[in-house]
Structures are given as C-alpha cells and as structure tokens.
Design a protein around this motif. Structure first.
Motif, short mmCIF file in Angstrom:
data_model
loop_
_atom_site.label_atom_id
_atom_site.label_comp_id
_atom_site.label_asym_id
_atom_site.label_seq_id
_atom_site.Cartn_x
_atom_site.Cartn_y
_atom_site.Cartn_z
N CYS A 30 -17.31 11.53 41.23
CA CYS A 30 -18.05 12.79 41.26
C CYS A 30 -19.55 12.56 41.41
O CYS A 30 -20.08 11.55 40.97
N ILE A 31 -20.17 13.53 42.01
CA ILE A 31 -21.62 13.58 42.02
C ILE A 31 -22.05 14.82 41.27
O ILE A 31 -21.26 15.74 41.06
N ARG A 44 -26.97 12.80 42.00
CA ARG A 44 -26.76 11.54 41.28
C ARG A 44 -25.27 11.32 41.05
O ARG A 44 -24.46 12.24 41.15
N ASP A 45 -24.93 10.09 40.71
CA ASP A 45 -23.56 9.71 40.37
C ASP A 45 -23.29 10.16 38.94
O ASP A 45 -24.01 9.77 38.02
N SER A 46 -22.26 10.94 38.73
CA SER A 46 -21.98 11.46 37.39
C SER A 46 -21.63 10.36 36.40
O SER A 46 -21.82 10.53 35.20
N LYS A 47 -21.13 9.22 36.88
CA LYS A 47 -20.79 8.12 35.99
C LYS A 47 -22.02 7.33 35.56
O LYS A 47 -21.97 6.56 34.62
N ASN A 48 -23.13 7.50 36.27
CA ASN A 48 -24.34 6.74 36.00
C ASN A 48 -25.55 7.68 36.02
O ASN A 48 -26.38 7.61 36.92
N PRO A 49 -25.65 8.58 35.04
CA PRO A 49 -26.70 9.59 35.07
C PRO A 49 -28.12 9.03 34.97
O PRO A 49 -29.07 9.72 35.32
N ASN A 50 -28.27 7.79 34.55
CA ASN A 50 -29.59 7.18 34.49
C ASN A 50 -29.88 6.30 35.70
O ASN A 50 -30.91 5.62 35.75
N GLY A 51 -28.98 6.31 36.66
CA GLY A 51 -29.14 5.49 37.86
C GLY A 51 -29.95 6.18 38.93
O GLY A 51 -30.73 7.11 38.66
#
Length: 76
Positions: A30-31, A44-51
C-alpha cells in the motif's frame, strides 16, 4: 518534515495520510497519499512511514490517476 518540488515547499508535520479505499486489511503493498487539496501531493510507502516521500504537482498526479484508471500501467 518539509517537502520541496519546483520551488514549492510544504510542511508534512501533522499531515493526514490516506490509504486507497482499494487497500484491504491484509494487503502489504500500500501507499499513502496526502495533500490532495494542496500545491503538492505527497506519496509514501505505508510500511515505512519515515522513509522516502515522493512529491507530485496536481497535474502530474491527475495524469497518473487518469493513466491508472485507463489501464495505461496494466501488465500485459
């Protein structure tokens, strides 16, 4: 976090991120999107919200959404 594109800067601190209504509770591909009513759309990538965060102008975002709806990015 601030994001700048084409001389436009937006502050994403406190931004409300939204997942697609097509994303299910068990999907990990997911985005999230924010700023749909602003000068920049952030993704952003939902799995990496700080990325990493990608930025698009409203015209770029509209072209992408239209292409996705029209099957432009479908795999053969």
């Amino acid at each position: 976090m601030q994001l700048t594109k084409d001389g436009v800067t937006v502050d994403l601190t406190g931004a409300t991120w939204v997942k697609s209504s097509k994303s299910g509770p068990y999907s990990d591909n997911c985005i999230e999107v924010t700023g749909l009513d602003g000068p920049l759309i952030a993704v952003r990538d939902s799995k990496n919200p700080n990325g990493a965060v990608l930025a698009f102008t409203p015209d770029e975002w509209d072209a992408f959404v239209d292409g996705a709806r029209g099957g432009e990015f479908d795999r053969a």
